[in-house]
Design an enzyme around this catalytic site. Sequence first.
Site, mmCIF file in Angstrom:
data_model
loop_
_atom_site.group_PDB
_atom_site.id
_atom_site.type_symbol
_atom_site.label_atom_id
_atom_site.label_comp_id
_atom_site.label_asym_id
_atom_site.label_seq_id
_atom_site.Cartn_x
_atom_site.Cartn_y
_atom_site.Cartn_z
ATOM 1 N N THR A 1 60.726 5.060 58.818
ATOM 2 C CA THR A 1 61.619 4.480 59.827
ATOM 3 C C THR A 1 63.074 4.890 59.636
ATOM 4 O O THR A 1 63.913 4.565 60.483
ATOM 5 C CB THR A 1 61.553 2.945 59.791
ATOM 6 O OG1 THR A 1 62.009 2.490 58.512
ATOM 7 C CG2 THR A 1 60.145 2.444 60.040
ATOM 8 N N LYS A 2 63.390 5.571 58.546
ATOM 9 C CA LYS A 2 64.780 5.840 58.204
ATOM 10 C C LYS A 2 65.371 6.992 59.028
ATOM 11 O O LYS A 2 64.655 7.787 59.624
ATOM 12 C CB LYS A 2 64.911 6.151 56.710
ATOM 13 C CG LYS A 2 64.501 4.995 55.805
ATOM 14 C CD LYS A 2 65.365 3.770 56.055
ATOM 15 C CE LYS A 2 65.213 2.692 54.983
ATOM 16 N NZ LYS A 2 63.885 2.091 54.935
#
Length: 428
Positions: A194-195
């Site tokens: 998700t980064k």
Amino acid sequence: MMGGAPAVPRDIRSVQWPIITEEDRKAVLSVLDSGNLVSNAETETSVRELEQRWAAATGTAHAVAVSNGTAALHLALAALGVGPGDEVIVPALSFIASGLAPLHQMAVPVFADIDPVTFNLDPADVERRITDRTRAIIPVHLHGLPADMDALAGIADRHGLALVEDAAQAHGAVHRGRKVGSIGAIGATSLQTTKNLPTCGEGGLLTTDDPELAERLVLGRQFGEVIESGKARDYVSRQLGWNAKINPIQAAFATSQLDRFDGYERRRQQNIPPFLDRLRPLPGITVPTAPEHASHAWHILRFRLDPAALGLDGVAPSALRKALHRVLRAEGVPMSRYQLMPLPEQKVFTERTGFGSGHPWAAAEGTAAADEVAGSFPVASAVIEDSLTLQKRHLHPDSGPLLQHYADAFEKVWDHLDTVATMARSAR
């Protein structure tokens, strides 16, 4: 919600993140074809390339790739010698890993409150919580905005403490001309999918300018062994170590993503501020901002809500938050709460089972850390009660039009605040 057309068309709501390109696929396949599927192969692997590239990107002398961001924080504290009986100051608002990392070293996490605007550590509260047991401070660059590193570095210097930057949400962010992860003794970040800079699953990176710390980090990630390219593994453990290796497939994927990171970041800086500018004039909402001395990576967008500013005297912030959460999602804006409570209120910290017999807190009996109680973090508690977040969709470099639809939804909801007010007033 009332049966009309949503502000955000349903056919544009699905946003892929991370973006997986043919280059990413080729990078992964090249590792599979090479047969070097672990980082301790006797030949050079893609792990080393990722480390060199990330050190250059952050302006640091050394980078060490590990299995995930939590392991990165843990290994950082271990390399600094933090251990049983020590205390580590951590923000009361953060992802759980920030608070667990000290526990993994049998140290006590001591929580400090946050600033109501930046959501980062409040330096004044940090200073109040320092004792003769304190060994380190973990400033979290929460949501992508660098913490007040000038003030925190000054506190650390005065008290002889180490600064470990938790930069898991702040890839590429800059504080007074320096990339985050290059300011403290050690910087730790995450490559979780998700980064802003993702890998194909989990991964982490550590950065430092200190060669001795870099050596301890390398030893710590694999059983305390020295692994050198071109040399056979000797299986000799030279210090306490763990199995925290990243694998070459993940490293190759992350390196391929890094090739496009700067371009994606430029697009985010073009897409997100105009969206926030449209929301800023709406009464009763505070949008995230970036100060002049720092850039914001915009990993998460957090919005605070004020019932009084909307003329809703007597309405609890949580009631307004719940009403707006429901209405905005009905219009197609995927708002979420993210955290449900400050870190010190999580069961792992309130029940203090730890490693058994109440350790490590039992070792600190009679100290401020041992007596710390939930509820002494009014700002963190207020922020959680009165805010909503937007995550992941805005990271896509082509999210500009979608964000403008989100702004349409906010403006539409604010045009119907009488309905929102009725919902908030009737909430339990």
